[in-house]
Design a protein around this motif. Structure first.
Motif, PDB file in Angstrom:
ATOM      1  N   TRP A 163       6.842  92.847 -58.612  1.00  0.00           N
ATOM      2  CA  TRP A 163       5.844  93.109 -59.654  1.00  0.00           C
ATOM      3  C   TRP A 163       4.446  92.673 -59.196  1.00  0.00           C
ATOM      4  N   LEU A 164       4.363  91.499 -58.552  1.00  0.00           N
ATOM      5  CA  LEU A 164       3.056  91.015 -58.088  1.00  0.00           C
ATOM      6  C   LEU A 164       2.460  91.949 -57.042  1.00  0.00           C
ATOM      7  N   VAL A 165       3.269  92.434 -56.117  1.00  0.00           N
ATOM      8  CA  VAL A 165       2.767  93.322 -55.062  1.00  0.00           C
ATOM      9  C   VAL A 165       2.387  94.684 -55.629  1.00  0.00           C
ATOM     10  N   LEU A 166       3.263  95.251 -56.457  1.00  0.00           N
ATOM     11  CA  LEU A 166       3.005  96.594 -56.995  1.00  0.00           C
ATOM     12  C   LEU A 166       1.829  96.606 -57.963  1.00  0.00           C
ATOM     13  N   SER A 167       1.597  95.491 -58.662  1.00  0.00           N
ATOM     14  CA  SER A 167       0.477  95.417 -59.603  1.00  0.00           C
ATOM     15  C   SER A 167      -0.815  94.953 -58.941  1.00  0.00           C
ATOM     16  N   LYS A 168      -0.792  94.799 -57.623  1.00  0.00           N
ATOM     17  CA  LYS A 168      -1.966  94.395 -56.837  1.00  0.00           C
ATOM     18  C   LYS A 168      -2.416  92.960 -57.119  1.00  0.00           C
ATOM     19  N   LEU A 188      10.793  96.835 -48.086  1.00  0.00           N
ATOM     20  CA  LEU A 188      10.366  98.232 -48.246  1.00  0.00           C
ATOM     21  C   LEU A 188       9.097  98.326 -49.091  1.00  0.00           C
ATOM     22  N   ILE A 189       9.046  97.557 -50.167  1.00  0.00           N
ATOM     23  CA  ILE A 189       7.852  97.581 -51.028  1.00  0.00           C
ATOM     24  C   ILE A 189       6.642  97.047 -50.282  1.00  0.00           C
ATOM     25  N   LYS A 190       6.802  95.983 -49.523  1.00  0.00           N
ATOM     26  CA  LYS A 190       5.672  95.413 -48.779  1.00  0.00           C
ATOM     27  C   LYS A 190       5.228  96.325 -47.637  1.00  0.00           C
ATOM     28  N   TYR A 203      21.832 112.086 -45.047  1.00  0.00           N
ATOM     29  CA  TYR A 203      21.252 110.906 -45.693  1.00  0.00           C
ATOM     30  C   TYR A 203      20.816 109.868 -44.666  1.00  0.00           C
ATOM     31  N   SER A 204      21.630 109.648 -43.636  1.00  0.00           N
ATOM     32  CA  SER A 204      21.224 108.655 -42.638  1.00  0.00           C
ATOM     33  C   SER A 204      20.001 109.125 -41.859  1.00  0.00           C
ATOM     34  N   LYS A 205      19.882 110.444 -41.633  1.00  0.00           N
ATOM     35  CA  LYS A 205      18.693 110.957 -40.957  1.00  0.00           C
ATOM     36  C   LYS A 205      17.460 110.788 -41.827  1.00  0.00           C
ATOM     37  N   PHE A 206      17.624 110.997 -43.141  1.00  0.00           N
ATOM     38  CA  PHE A 206      16.522 110.767 -44.076  1.00  0.00           C
ATOM     39  C   PHE A 206      16.070 109.309 -44.017  1.00  0.00           C
ATOM     40  N   LEU A 207      17.017 108.380 -44.002  1.00  0.00           N
ATOM     41  CA  LEU A 207      16.670 106.961 -43.916  1.00  0.00           C
ATOM     42  C   LEU A 207      15.967 106.644 -42.599  1.00  0.00           C
ATOM     43  N   ALA A 208      16.479 107.197 -41.503  1.00  0.00           N
ATOM     44  CA  ALA A 208      15.938 106.883 -40.181  1.00  0.00           C
ATOM     45  C   ALA A 208      14.515 107.406 -39.998  1.00  0.00           C
ATOM     46  N   THR A 209      14.250 108.615 -40.495  1.00  0.00           N
ATOM     47  CA  THR A 209      12.950 109.248 -40.245  1.00  0.00           C
ATOM     48  C   THR A 209      11.935 108.996 -41.349  1.00  0.00           C
ATOM     49  N   LYS A 210      12.339 109.174 -42.602  1.00  0.00           N
ATOM     50  CA  LYS A 210      11.400 109.077 -43.711  1.00  0.00           C
ATOM     51  C   LYS A 210      11.205 107.648 -44.207  1.00  0.00           C
ATOM     52  N   ARG A 214       8.043 104.176 -52.810  1.00  0.00           N
ATOM     53  CA  ARG A 214       8.603 105.421 -53.353  1.00  0.00           C
ATOM     54  C   ARG A 214      10.034 105.653 -52.871  1.00  0.00           C
ATOM     55  N   TYR A 215      10.438 104.907 -51.842  1.00  0.00           N
ATOM     56  CA  TYR A 215      11.809 105.008 -51.345  1.00  0.00           C
ATOM     57  C   TYR A 215      12.657 103.799 -51.741  1.00  0.00           C
ATOM     58  N   ALA A 216      12.125 102.910 -52.568  1.00  0.00           N
ATOM     59  CA  ALA A 216      12.848 101.683 -52.915  1.00  0.00           C
ATOM     60  C   ALA A 216      14.133 101.969 -53.678  1.00  0.00           C
ATOM     61  N   TRP A 217      14.258 103.171 -54.238  1.00  0.00           N
ATOM     62  CA  TRP A 217      15.479 103.513 -54.977  1.00  0.00           C
ATOM     63  C   TRP A 217      16.722 103.498 -54.088  1.00  0.00           C
ATOM     64  N   VAL A 218      16.533 103.665 -52.772  1.00  0.00           N
ATOM     65  CA  VAL A 218      17.708 103.706 -51.887  1.00  0.00           C
ATOM     66  C   VAL A 218      18.425 102.352 -51.865  1.00  0.00           C
ATOM     67  N   THR A 219      17.698 101.261 -52.122  1.00  0.00           N
ATOM     68  CA  THR A 219      18.322  99.941 -52.186  1.00  0.00           C
ATOM     69  C   THR A 219      18.454  99.437 -53.619  1.00  0.00           C
ATOM     70  N   LEU A 220      17.556  99.850 -54.512  1.00  0.00           N
ATOM     71  CA  LEU A 220      17.620  99.384 -55.900  1.00  0.00           C
ATOM     72  C   LEU A 220      18.851  99.922 -56.628  1.00  0.00           C
ATOM     73  N   GLY A 221      19.251 101.155 -56.325  1.00  0.00           N
ATOM     74  CA  GLY A 221      20.426 101.737 -56.979  1.00  0.00           C
ATOM     75  C   GLY A 221      21.690 100.924 -56.737  1.00  0.00           C
ATOM     76  N   PRO A 222      22.079 100.739 -55.469  1.00  0.00           N
ATOM     77  CA  PRO A 222      23.271  99.909 -55.218  1.00  0.00           C
ATOM     78  C   PRO A 222      23.104  98.466 -55.663  1.00  0.00           C
ATOM     79  N   LEU A 223      21.870  97.932 -55.627  1.00  0.00           N
ATOM     80  CA  LEU A 223      21.640  96.561 -56.073  1.00  0.00           C
ATOM     81  C   LEU A 223      21.963  96.409 -57.559  1.00  0.00           C
TER      82      LEU A 223
END
Length: 677
Positions: free
Chosen positions: A652-657, A564-566, A51-58, A571-580
């Protein structure tokens, strides 16, 4: 991945799953603590490897060719490129404070299973992710603090409010950590002598690695380790000498002054001179002790005497602290699973000393995993005690009497004669009502180490191991104070720097001295209030510590998700949204109950109301503490709720352009360091 490696990792995963199965399914039979240790270690290594390698590389895309803030702003004071292992020692020592030692011991009231699951799963998916993410974000932003990143990435008003709230939370956290150290060192000449010796030893190591023998980390490490061992042995001699013991025996108020003075000095001196080498030195003792403890468990295989679940998990009337398993197990075990305090270190001293971006994986994710391992060791030490001993030590006589029926039905009883014999074995006058978790953890460690020395043909040495454990705990916690004070200084300089730019220069000496003094005065005030508090301070400050710490983690994860969103990594925001999402649910529930519950054992305001007609001389002070705790908790809840709302609006403002994704990342600068630097 090669086929042999696949088979090896599959076996590790299966072993961990089997260990969890034994812990979760076994009922009415004795379970070895080795199963708990196996489940945790297997999860840690799999999580770090994959998991940490996934975070570091992807997710982050760490780049070893990118110059870090330590290289670009190297000033020999705060920004200093540092060996990755020395920095790992500093970072681990800074984040591993009271939480992973005291929290799991207190939460053992619910049984060994809930706390263990939260420690292991929480760190892999939450705590280590938060630390790693915030460290990465600060690295890419010139080592800026969490509050400054909130200001730039979310909004100015929200950011400034968050910076003030975060500084207030930091003051509370430092006061609680310092209070535990004071309580552990009070009337403990052995512990005070050894800890005092670490300061000149660290200064020697700092000058050795920076001025006399630059880069010779191995030499300094050997010298520091040998001198630390001498200090440990010398502490025993000091404690047995009447004159020296008196010189190193101090009251809580005098220790408070020493703590404040040390925090100020450590915050003002350059990081290479005292802070970094002292934390690195402390890590020798910390990690070595924890690893030896793990080996001892595998050798002597002590049974878990505490059941997987106790009656207090659902009753909510536990004698150690009030409240049901949800949400209070997750508040009591703050550090070790996820801790907001770590985000301040990960955006404070550490990003200013990382030599290469890729070192952030070991330091950020790996450092937090190691802290969780400490928490698991604390849980094992507490749960291998006889439950009757555990509750007698961690409960006041009044609370113990109130819960006597439940304790008797569960078989959690112990005689006064046994407790007196145990105290004599540990070299103490009494062990009854030694609340706060630290003494019971020391007894558990002493039992395990005594079993190990006996198994290899030596003496049990219970009293020696007990006092060693007390010293170990105090040293463990104290290293958080120096880094925390420095981080608080950075934060205050940033806040005042908005109206007085010169004050915001972290290397301007008048600003350094004044900001350090103000931060020390802030946490020193709450520390003194805790020292003179009739209930011992922990009862009033620890719940506030847990709530504020987890709310701070929610702030960090909001900022991390926004970045992450900016960055276009939504598509990887779930890694922080889940624990949040989990933290907001747990912490807001706990905060509401602590303020508004009608149970005087649980709610701040209800407890204050119950004392309104009291004739106790201490009633006025207790009422003031309760109301102050309630006001601070409500302030923290309101600020975090605002930050969550404004962050979600930004997403929401960023994702909705509707708003461009503007990031404040520093421009790429290639590193000039060669491999091996």
């Amino acid at each position: 991945m090669r086929p042999l490696a696949i088979v090896g990792w599959a076996l590790v995963s299966l072993l961990g799953a089997a260990a969890f199965g034994v812990l979760a399914l076994a009922r009415g039979e004795t379970i070895s603590a080795a199963w708990l240790l196996t489940a945790a270690v297997c999860t840690y290594v799999v999580g770090y490897r994959f998991y940490s390698k996934f975070l570091a590389t992807k997710v982050f895309g760490l780049d070893p060719s990118r110059a870090t803030p330590a290289e670009r702003f190297n000033n020999g004071h705060d920004f200093v490129p540092t060996n990755r292992w020395v920095l790992f020692g500093h970072h681990f020592a800074a984040i591993a404070g009271a939480g992973p030692l005291v929290g799991p011991v207190l939460a053992a009231q619910f049984g060994f299973l809930p706390g263990t699951l939260w420690l292991v799963i929480g760190v892999v998916l939450g705590g280590a992710v938060q630390d790693f993410t915030i460290l990465f974000c600060s690295l890419r932003r010139d080592g800026k603090s969490l509050g400054q990143m909130a200001k730039e990435e979310v909004s100015n008003v929200t950011g400034v409010t968050a910076m003030i709230a975060v500084l207030a939370i930091m003051i509370i956290l430092l006061a609680v950590l310092a209070l535990i150290v004071v309580n552990a060192l009070r009337a403990s000449p052995w512990g005070l002598f050894t800890i005092a010796c670490t300061i000149p030893i660290a200064l020697l190591m700092g000058w050795w690695m920076k001025r006399w023998r630059p880069g010779k980390v191995g030499e300094a490490s050997i010298i520091g380790a040998l001198l630390l061992l001498l200090a440990l042995v010398g502490g025993g001699s000091v404690a047995s000498h009447p004159g020296l013991a008196a010189a190193f025996t101090h009251s809580g108020t005098s220790l408070t002054g020493m703590m404040i003075a040390y925090g100020f000095i450590a915050s003002v001196l350059p990081v290479w001179m005292l802070l970094c080498p002292r934390d690195y030195l402390s890590t020798f003792l910390k990690i070595t002790t924890v690893l030896v403890l793990g080996v001892a468990i595998l050798i002597i295989l002590p049974p878990l005497r505490m059941p997987a679940l106790t009656p207090f998990a659902t009753a909510g009337e536990g004698p150690v602290f009030a409240g049901k398993l949800f949400p209070f197990a997750f508040i009591t075990i703050a550090c070790g699973a996820i801790s907001g305090f770590h985000s301040l270190v990960a955006s404070g001293t550490t990003p200013k000393m990382i030599t290469r971006e890729t070192d952030a994986r070991l330091i950020g994710y790996g450092g937090m995993v190691m802290e969780s391992f400490v928490g698991v060791m604390a849980m094992i030490a507490a749960c291998t005690l006889d439950p009757g001993v555990y509750f007698a030590m961690n409960t006041t006589p009044a609370a113990l009497a109130g819960a006597s029926d439940v304790l008797n039905q569960a078989g959690f009883v112990v005689t006064p004669q046994y407790m007196q014999a145990l105290a004599a074995q540990m070299g103490e006058q009494t062990l009854i009502a030694r609340t706060g978790g630290a003494p019971s953890l020391a007894v558990g460690i002493a039992h395990i180490f005594s079993g190990l020395t006996s198994a290899i043909g030596g003496k049990t040495l219970s009293a020696l191991w007990y006092h060693f454990a007390i010293m170990f705990e105090a040293l463990f916690i104290l290293t958080t104070i120096d880094t925390g004070t420095r981080v608080g200084r950075f934060m205050l300089q940033e806040i005042v720097g908005h109206v007085w730019p010169k004050f915001g220069q972290t290397s301007w000496l008048p600003s350094v001295v004044l900001a350090s003094g103000l931060v020390c005065a802030g946490w020193g005030f709450f520390l003194y209030q805790g020292v003179v508090d009739p209930l011992g301070g922990i009862n009033s400050l620890w719940p506030l510590f847990g709530i504020s710490n987890q709310l701070l983690a929610a702030v960090a994860l909001c900022v991390a998700t926004t970045i992450l969103i900016k960055m276009g990594r939504q598509r990887y925001a779930w890694v922080t949204l889940g624990p949040l999402a989990w933290l907001i649910t747990v912490t807001m529930t706990a905060g509401y109950q602590k303020v508004f519950s009608t149970d005087p054992k649980l709610g701040f305001l209800a407890h204050a109301a119950s004392l309104a007609q009291s004739t106790d001389a201490n009633a006025a002070r207790l009422i003031l503490n309760d109301r102050l705790d309630a006001a601070i908790a409500l302030f923290f809840i309101a600020v975090v709720a605002m930050l969550v709302f404004t962050s979600a609006r930004e997403w929401w403002l960023v994702l909705s352009k509707r708003k461009p994704a503007v990031i404040h990342e520093a421009a790429f600068v290639p590193t000039t360091l060669v491999a091996g630097d």
